[in-house]
Scaffold this motif. Sequence first.
Motif, PDB file in Angstrom:
ATOM      1  N   ALA A   4       0.962  -1.069  -0.017  1.00  0.00           N
ATOM      2  CA  ALA A   4       0.135   0.040   0.081  1.00  0.00           C
ATOM      3  C   ALA A   4       0.868   1.099   0.074  1.00  0.00           C
ATOM      4  N   LEU A   5       0.791   2.081  -0.883  1.00  0.00           N
ATOM      5  CA  LEU A   5       1.418   3.595  -1.070  1.00  0.00           C
ATOM      6  C   LEU A   5       0.550   4.699  -0.918  1.00  0.00           C
ATOM      7  N   TRP A   6       0.534   5.569   0.024  1.00  0.00           N
ATOM      8  CA  TRP A   6      -0.293   6.555   0.011  1.00  0.00           C
ATOM      9  C   TRP A   6       0.489   7.915   0.776  1.00  0.00           C
ATOM     10  N   ALA A   7      -0.248   9.105   0.425  1.00  0.00           N
ATOM     11  CA  ALA A   7       0.413  10.021   1.385  1.00  0.00           C
ATOM     12  C   ALA A   7      -0.784  10.548   2.201  1.00  0.00           C
ATOM     13  N   ILE A  40       0.185  -0.933 -10.384  1.00  0.00           N
ATOM     14  CA  ILE A  40      -0.795   0.097  -9.601  1.00  0.00           C
ATOM     15  C   ILE A  40      -2.091  -0.423  -9.622  1.00  0.00           C
ATOM     16  N   ILE A  41      -2.944  -0.444  -8.602  1.00  0.00           N
ATOM     17  CA  ILE A  41      -4.103  -0.595  -8.272  1.00  0.00           C
ATOM     18  C   ILE A  41      -4.873   0.727  -7.516  1.00  0.00           C
ATOM     19  N   MET A  42      -6.130   0.942  -8.311  1.00  0.00           N
ATOM     20  CA  MET A  42      -6.852   1.899  -7.792  1.00  0.00           C
ATOM     21  C   MET A  42      -8.295   1.963  -8.106  1.00  0.00           C
ATOM     22  N   GLY A  43      -9.109   2.482  -7.295  1.00  0.00           N
ATOM     23  CA  GLY A  43     -10.463   2.381  -7.351  1.00  0.00           C
ATOM     24  C   GLY A  43     -10.858   3.129  -8.598  1.00  0.00           C
ATOM     25  N   LEU A  96      -1.016  -0.832  -4.189  1.00  0.00           N
ATOM     26  CA  LEU A  96      -2.476  -0.348  -3.865  1.00  0.00           C
ATOM     27  C   LEU A  96      -2.165   1.270  -3.770  1.00  0.00           C
ATOM     28  N   THR A  97      -2.961   2.077  -4.373  1.00  0.00           N
ATOM     29  CA  THR A  97      -2.728   3.515  -4.604  1.00  0.00           C
ATOM     30  C   THR A  97      -3.662   4.367  -4.207  1.00  0.00           C
ATOM     31  N   GLY A 101     -11.760   3.149  -0.149  1.00  0.00           N
ATOM     32  CA  GLY A 101     -12.251   1.875  -0.411  1.00  0.00           C
ATOM     33  C   GLY A 101     -11.333   0.799  -0.712  1.00  0.00           C
ATOM     34  N   VAL A 102     -10.528   1.002  -1.604  1.00  0.00           N
ATOM     35  CA  VAL A 102      -9.478   0.018  -1.990  1.00  0.00           C
ATOM     36  C   VAL A 102      -8.388  -0.322  -0.698  1.00  0.00           C
TER      37      VAL A 102
END
Length: 162
Positions: A4-7, A40-43, A96-97, A101-102
Amino acid sequence: MLIALWAQDKQGLIGENGTLPWHLPNDLKFFKDQTINNTIIMGRKTFEGMNRRPLPQRTTIVLTSDPAYQAEGVLVMHNREEILAYTKEQDHPVFLTGGAGVFDTMIEDCDQLYRTVIDETFTGDVFFPEIDWDKWALTKTIPGVVDDRNKYRHQFEFYQKK
């Protein structure tokens, strides 16, 4: 490997009206450096917030419950099981970006987390879901450089599932 990759800001905010509530070039570079030549996976909402354009040099998967959803240049998947089967077949990291919900659906399946924490509070409407931090070990922290283009204090955090 699923990562999982996020800011996020100090309060866990990750979005506003389908976009990022801040401009932080260091984080955009970090995102690119991690995901280039990977998947990359996104909703659907996140993908549509990017004007339905897949990012170059990445395989993009859009996760949606809509069985009729189609978009040019991406793979469309409809559930967690499809994502996990795809990830097991890959010899490179799968990221996962977003959106929330994702992350909520898939976070328990991740092997690692890459989180950018911005030491500010912004206004927005999407927050990172609750996570059991007892299941994760912080393995590395890299301070972000603050300069005329990157005005907010930030750091990059790397976690491994315990």
